[in-house]
Write a protein that holds these residues in place. Sequence first.
Motif, mmCIF file in Angstrom:
data_model
loop_
_atom_site.group_PDB
_atom_site.id
_atom_site.type_symbol
_atom_site.label_atom_id
_atom_site.label_comp_id
_atom_site.label_asym_id
_atom_site.label_seq_id
_atom_site.Cartn_x
_atom_site.Cartn_y
_atom_site.Cartn_z
ATOM 1 N N LEU A 194 0.841 -1.200 0.000
ATOM 2 C CA LEU A 194 0.000 0.000 0.000
ATOM 3 C C LEU A 194 0.871 1.242 0.000
ATOM 4 O O LEU A 194 1.911 1.287 0.672
ATOM 5 N N ASP A 195 0.447 2.265 -0.726
ATOM 6 C CA ASP A 195 1.153 3.543 -0.699
ATOM 7 C C ASP A 195 1.165 4.081 0.729
ATOM 8 O O ASP A 195 0.157 4.042 1.439
ATOM 9 N N ASP A 216 9.579 -2.713 4.066
ATOM 10 C CA ASP A 216 10.262 -1.421 3.915
ATOM 11 C C ASP A 216 10.710 -0.808 5.232
ATOM 12 O O ASP A 216 11.272 0.292 5.237
ATOM 13 N N SER A 217 10.471 -1.487 6.368
ATOM 14 C CA SER A 217 10.745 -0.888 7.675
ATOM 15 C C SER A 217 11.523 -1.852 8.557
ATOM 16 O O SER A 217 11.564 -3.064 8.298
ATOM 17 N N PRO A 218 12.135 -1.333 9.645
ATOM 18 C CA PRO A 218 12.903 -2.218 10.535
ATOM 19 C C PRO A 218 12.098 -3.387 11.101
ATOM 20 O O PRO A 218 12.662 -4.449 11.348
ATOM 21 N N ASN A 219 10.780 -3.207 11.300
ATOM 22 C CA ASN A 219 10.003 -4.333 11.827
ATOM 23 C C ASN A 219 9.831 -5.458 10.806
ATOM 24 O O ASN A 219 9.347 -6.535 11.148
ATOM 25 N N ASP A 220 10.244 -5.220 9.548
ATOM 26 C CA ASP A 220 10.212 -6.266 8.522
ATOM 27 C C ASP A 220 11.500 -7.081 8.482
ATOM 28 O O ASP A 220 11.551 -8.124 7.817
ATOM 29 N N LEU A 221 12.535 -6.630 9.179
ATOM 30 C CA LEU A 221 13.829 -7.290 9.090
ATOM 31 C C LEU A 221 13.792 -8.764 9.488
ATOM 32 O O LEU A 221 14.420 -9.597 8.820
ATOM 33 N N PRO A 260 9.252 2.868 -4.229
ATOM 34 C CA PRO A 260 8.507 2.568 -3.006
ATOM 35 C C PRO A 260 7.081 2.143 -3.316
ATOM 36 O O PRO A 260 6.582 2.337 -4.433
ATOM 37 N N GLY A 261 6.430 1.561 -2.322
ATOM 38 C CA GLY A 261 5.004 1.282 -2.429
ATOM 39 C C GLY A 261 4.643 0.247 -3.478
ATOM 40 O O GLY A 261 5.475 -0.561 -3.919
ATOM 41 N N PRO A 262 3.388 0.238 -3.904
ATOM 42 C CA PRO A 262 2.883 -0.830 -4.769
ATOM 43 C C PRO A 262 3.552 -0.901 -6.141
ATOM 44 O O PRO A 262 3.619 -1.979 -6.732
ATOM 45 N N LEU A 263 4.042 0.226 -6.650
ATOM 46 C CA LEU A 263 4.734 0.189 -7.940
ATOM 47 C C LEU A 263 6.024 -0.609 -7.818
ATOM 48 O O LEU A 263 6.327 -1.480 -8.662
ATOM 49 N N GLY A 264 6.804 -0.333 -6.783
ATOM 50 C CA GLY A 264 8.027 -1.103 -6.555
ATOM 51 C C GLY A 264 7.735 -2.546 -6.192
ATOM 52 O O GLY A 264 8.463 -3.461 -6.604
#
Length: 265
Positions: free
Chosen positions: A14-15, A212-217, A250-254
């Motif tokens: 999601l954007d 995209d964030s540290p909680n995804d590591l 970033p986001g849905p395009l990436g």
Amino acid sequence: MKTLIFSDMDGTLLDHETYDFSPASSLILTLQTQHIPLILTTSKTKAEVLWWQEKLGIRAPFIPENGSAIYVPVGYDALTLPTYPANEGWHCIALGKPYAFITAYLSTVADKYGIQGFKSMDIAAIARHTGLGEVQAQLAKEREFSEPFLMEEPDLVAILREEARLYGLTIVEGGRFFHCLGHGADKGAALQLLTSLYRRHGHEVRTIALGDSPNDLPMLRVAHTPILLPNPSRAPFLCENCTPLHAPHPGPLGWASALKEVLCL
């Protein structure tokens, strides 16, 4: 080979600002037709994810509240989970601590660290801080295992993290908020457990994780193919112990561009 896609939501599928996912719509449909599960792995609540699954047109296992639980549809993909309770068509595998325990702890340190959590926010405040509409803000408040919060002095989060550890709790950083949840409950642990359930049922599994964030590591570290998306609102960070592919946008395009390349679509 069974491919499983574990995807963060905000800032990834999601954007970050608008929550739009339209650049990824056609690929989501392709995944459905090819029977590739899109497993939403997010800080959002069960109530939020069910709302988004309907909007996205999917029904698949999901991992809410930063890995604090796994929900699997009853009878999904030949997975049988008789030892886990089922309610309203979903098995729940709880990995985190109860919400009441977490908020009780945060209340003891709120003044010390200038913490404001979702429990103390009204719907209007949650909507203002997240950019969500009132309906989705209400769904975001229906928490089971974790508490998002703001800190007046975020530089003190390392000290808070160490104190929380003594109570069996973990502090992780998301795209907008810090989150308090049970120690050992993270996106990586949930990914590994769900993957093990597939293997137990005879599947050879390939995992792809996007965030995209540290909680995804934690999930990026354990996925066969980790994909890191740029986040314009924060400085770049390292993915230690893994070598992720980097999405071009970033986001849905990436998200769609990177997945098409990995899946050779």
